[in-house]
Design a protein around this motif. Structure first.
Motif, PDB file in Angstrom:
ATOM      1  N   SER A  46       0.826  -1.204   0.000  1.00 30.89           N
ATOM      2  CA  SER A  46       0.000   0.000   0.000  1.00 30.89           C
ATOM      3  C   SER A  46       0.868   1.266   0.000  1.00 30.89           C
ATOM      4  N   THR A  47       0.755   2.038  -1.058  1.00 33.24           N
ATOM      5  CA  THR A  47       1.510   3.292  -1.118  1.00 33.24           C
ATOM      6  C   THR A  47       0.936   4.313  -0.132  1.00 33.24           C
ATOM      7  N   LEU A  48      -0.366   4.204   0.166  1.00 33.14           N
ATOM      8  CA  LEU A  48      -0.974   5.109   1.136  1.00 33.14           C
ATOM      9  C   LEU A  48      -0.404   4.863   2.525  1.00 33.14           C
ATOM     10  N   LEU A  49      -0.354   3.597   2.933  1.00 34.09           N
ATOM     11  CA  LEU A  49       0.220   3.286   4.236  1.00 34.09           C
ATOM     12  C   LEU A  49       1.688   3.688   4.302  1.00 34.09           C
ATOM     13  N   ARG A  50       2.392   3.544   3.187  1.00 40.49           N
ATOM     14  CA  ARG A  50       3.793   3.953   3.150  1.00 40.49           C
ATOM     15  C   ARG A  50       3.925   5.455   3.411  1.00 40.49           C
ATOM     16  N   LYS A  51       3.054   6.241   2.787  1.00 39.83           N
ATOM     17  CA  LYS A  51       3.093   7.690   2.985  1.00 39.83           C
ATOM     18  C   LYS A  51       2.744   8.058   4.423  1.00 39.83           C
ATOM     19  N   VAL A  52       1.748   7.360   4.988  1.00 42.13           N
ATOM     20  CA  VAL A  52       1.349   7.631   6.369  1.00 42.13           C
ATOM     21  C   VAL A  52       2.498   7.306   7.323  1.00 42.13           C
ATOM     22  N   SER A  53       3.235   6.245   7.049  1.00 39.23           N
ATOM     23  CA  SER A  53       4.332   5.834   7.938  1.00 39.23           C
ATOM     24  C   SER A  53       5.481   6.837   7.933  1.00 39.23           C
ATOM     25  N   GLU A  54       5.492   7.729   6.945  1.00 39.57           N
ATOM     26  CA  GLU A  54       6.546   8.736   6.881  1.00 39.57           C
ATOM     27  C   GLU A  54       6.187   9.997   7.671  1.00 39.57           C
ATOM     28  N   LEU A  55       4.948  10.077   8.143  1.00 36.20           N
ATOM     29  CA  LEU A  55       4.535  11.244   8.902  1.00 36.20           C
ATOM     30  C   LEU A  55       5.055  11.164  10.335  1.00 36.20           C
ATOM     31  N   ARG A  56       5.363  12.313  10.907  1.00 33.73           N
ATOM     32  CA  ARG A  56       5.753  12.336  12.310  1.00 33.73           C
ATOM     33  C   ARG A  56       4.501  12.193  13.171  1.00 33.73           C
ATOM     34  N   PRO A  57       4.531  11.476  14.303  1.00 38.59           N
ATOM     35  CA  PRO A  57       5.683  10.770  14.863  1.00 38.59           C
ATOM     36  C   PRO A  57       5.801   9.324  14.400  1.00 38.59           C
ATOM     37  N   LEU A  58       4.958   8.903  13.435  1.00 34.04           N
ATOM     38  CA  LEU A  58       4.985   7.512  13.009  1.00 34.04           C
ATOM     39  C   LEU A  58       6.334   7.120  12.422  1.00 34.04           C
ATOM     40  N   ARG A  59       7.012   8.065  11.787  1.00 31.78           N
ATOM     41  CA  ARG A  59       8.305   7.753  11.159  1.00 31.78           C
ATOM     42  C   ARG A  59       9.301   7.216  12.179  1.00 31.78           C
TER      43      ARG A  59
END
Length: 275
Positions: free
Chosen positions: A249-262
């Protein structure tokens, strides 16, 4: 019931961190066996189908180890393309089959692991003239004397550093940077919350408990390493390849790059050594 056609592996001799090599082997092999698999690893499939071991202790297979293996392979291939005839040092290699997946006839490969793991590896994997196997702990710096520093050096620490105390992991990175100027090192790490959970006893299936992972390092922490570890020129986060289903999932990948998830997810780090 044991399969008479399979070679038994004594689970009592592989405990703690060494036992995790069977976990990663199973996950790579199962993934490579799928028609829509995310990894090509025929030797891992052969090993998995040859060995009699209680793989069910590890719960359901996951794509994670297969995708991690691909990420390491990609960085090693890129390094060897820039440094033909280079050396790869695989720390805590277990039953990884990276050498055969990469298939570079000019690479010099140094495989390092504990004596009980090396004994099994020598029984099961092909003897290759370009592979030197050392039965020694990665923390025993004597292995460094067996690495030809006239060649460019890539140190791979796949699934290793998280199981070491933080000071020993950072010291190992620093010593590699000092001994192999101009080289590279790649490792994976877990976030702080996961490290704490494993140290309290993290059971993933049945009676199997993941070995403690005292060393944690977030993506943000890894970016700060060059200012803390001498002879480290740079660090770069390596993106995990996209897989199947949620792993793709490219969406989940983008979300995982958001702070503080990164900084709350596992990360892969490539280090460049000065010199």
């Amino acid at each position: 019931m044991a399969d008479e056609n399979r070679k038994p592996v004594d689970a009592t001799t592989l405990t703690g961190v060494p036992a995790t090599m069977m976990w990663t082997l199973r996950n790579r092999a199962v993934e490579a066996s799928r028609p829509d698999g995310t990894l090509v690893d025929p030797l891992a499939v052969t090993l998995y189908e040859t060995l009699d071991y209680p793989y069910e202790n590890f719960g359901k297979p996951s794509q994670s180890h297969a995708l991690r293996a691909r990420a390491f392979d990609d960085e090693i291939r890129a390094f060897l393309a820039d440094h033909p005839g280079g050396t790869v040092v695989a720390l805590g290699e277990g039953l990884q089959t990276s050498y055969w997946r990469i298939g570079d006839p000019d690479v010099r490969w140094v495989s390092i692991d504990l004596p009980e793991v090396v004994a099994l590896r020598r029984q099961l994997l092909p003897d290759e003239p370009n592979v030197t196997t050392l039965a020694v702990s990665a923390l025993d710096r004597s292995w460094m004397d067996d690495v030809d520093t006239r060649r460019a050096v890539f140190v791979s620490a796949e699934g290793l550093l998280m199981y070491l105390p933080a000071d020993e992991s950072l010291s190992l990175i620093g010593d590699c940077a000092r001994r192999f100027p101009g080289g590279r090192m790649m490792f994976d790490s877990v976030p702080k919350w996961l490290s704490r959970k494993t140290q309290k006893g993290m059971r993933i299936h049945g009676d199997y408990t993941v070995p403690p992972m005292p060393f944690h390092l977030s993506a943000g922490d890894a970016a700060d390493l060059p200012g803390q570890v001498p002879d480290l020129a740079f660090t770069r986060e390596v993106t995990l390849p996209l897989g199947r289903g949620l792993w793709g999932s490219t969406l989940l990948r983008k979300v995982s790059e958001l702070r503080p998830l990164r900084n709350s997810r596992p990360t892969l780090t490539l280090c460049g050594f000065a010199g």
